[in-house]
Write a protein that holds these residues in place. Structure first.
Motif, PDB file in Angstrom:
ATOM      1  N   ASP A  33       0.868  -1.097  -0.079  1.00 31.20           N
ATOM      2  CA  ASP A  33      -0.015  -0.053   0.188  1.00 31.20           C
ATOM      3  C   ASP A  33       0.903   1.352  -0.014  1.00 31.20           C
ATOM      4  N   ILE A  34       1.125   1.796  -1.159  1.00 29.84           N
ATOM      5  CA  ILE A  34       1.995   2.995  -1.264  1.00 29.84           C
ATOM      6  C   ILE A  34       1.548   4.192  -0.641  1.00 29.84           C
ATOM      7  N   ASN A  35       0.196   4.268  -0.098  1.00 26.56           N
ATOM      8  CA  ASN A  35      -0.299   5.346   0.685  1.00 26.56           C
ATOM      9  C   ASN A  35      -0.620   4.921   2.240  1.00 26.56           C
ATOM     10  N   LYS A  36       0.031   3.813   2.489  1.00 23.48           N
ATOM     11  CA  LYS A  36       0.172   3.627   4.038  1.00 23.48           C
ATOM     12  C   LYS A  36       1.034   4.792   4.692  1.00 23.48           C
ATOM     13  N   PRO A  37       0.237   5.199   5.790  1.00 22.72           N
ATOM     14  CA  PRO A  37       1.062   6.266   6.722  1.00 22.72           C
ATOM     15  C   PRO A  37       2.514   5.841   6.963  1.00 22.72           C
ATOM     16  N   LEU A  38       3.299   6.803   6.774  1.00 19.02           N
ATOM     17  CA  LEU A  38       4.676   6.707   7.076  1.00 19.02           C
ATOM     18  C   LEU A  38       4.880   7.018   8.572  1.00 19.02           C
ATOM     19  N   PRO A  39       5.996   6.409   8.947  1.00 15.77           N
ATOM     20  CA  PRO A  39       6.451   6.724  10.431  1.00 15.77           C
ATOM     21  C   PRO A  39       6.678   8.402  10.354  1.00 15.77           C
ATOM     22  N   ARG A  40       6.618   8.807  11.526  1.00 16.62           N
ATOM     23  CA  ARG A  40       6.783  10.466  11.624  1.00 16.62           C
ATOM     24  C   ARG A  40       7.881  10.657  12.454  1.00 16.62           C
ATOM     25  N   MET A  41       8.847  11.447  12.168  1.00 16.71           N
ATOM     26  CA  MET A  41       9.947  12.197  12.830  1.00 16.71           C
ATOM     27  C   MET A  41      10.445  12.967  12.221  1.00 16.71           C
TER      28      MET A  41
END
Length: 179
Positions: A33-41
């Motif tokens: 899923d290329i739109n899966k939420p990315l980790p945030r940092m």
């Protein structure tokens, strides 16, 4: 053919970066899923964590990082279909070196390997090559953060090189671009 110190460091960095890209860069291989939420940092937070990991690792072997050797290089994420989003996502490649007599590399890297296991990293590879241009290479990854780490000891260089690469990270507050 003998590699220069700078060429060897570039090779280690390129291998670490290629490892990130081979597993999909910004894409999660599990569900594609290329739109899966990315980790945030934030970049600052990523660099702080990378610094903490490399310090912890060298201290586990009774060593100190040469602070002048530290480098932090940020690049844009590249997706599985070569897309380059403009939402601020990034990959950090963090490098550091620690001076150590060549004959002590094997013991130090083995101590680092044990420490990595203790803090939850998965050992991806360990290789020792003998001879005049011998080396010891340790590769590991953190299943929780997605950080990958390469430790490279070349006894005739009298230093150990550490290279940590983050997965694709999205800064806090940024809206993730969709595809």
């Amino acid at each position: 053919m003998q590699m220069t110190k700078r060429a060897r460091i570039r090779l280690v960095a390129a291998a670490a970066a290629a490892g990130v890209l081979l597993v999909g860069g910004c894409m999660n291989e599990e569900d594609k899923d290329i739109n899966k939420p990315l980790p945030r940092m934030s970049q600052k937070e990523a660099e702080k964590k990378a610094h903490s990991v490399t310090q912890s690792l060298t201290h586990s072997a009774g060593l100190e990082v040469d602070e002048k050797s530290i480098s932090a290089d940020y690049t844009k994420c590249v997706g599985a279909n070569d897309e380059v989003p403009e939402d601020g996502r990034f990959v950090l490649q963090y490098g550091a070196r620690t001076p150590l007599a060549g004959e002590k590399h094997k013991y130090a890297i083995q101590k680092m390997r044990e420490h990595l296991k203790e803090i939850g990293y998965k050992i991806q590879g360990y290789q020792e090559t003998k001879g005049v241009n011998g080396s010891i290479i340790l590769d590991a990854s953190d299943p929780d953060s997605g950080f990958t780490l390469a430790v490279d000891g070349v006894p005739k260089r009298d230093e150990i090189t550490l290279r940590l690469v983050t997965p694709c990270l999205l800064p806090p507050g940024a809206k993730q671009q969709q595809y």
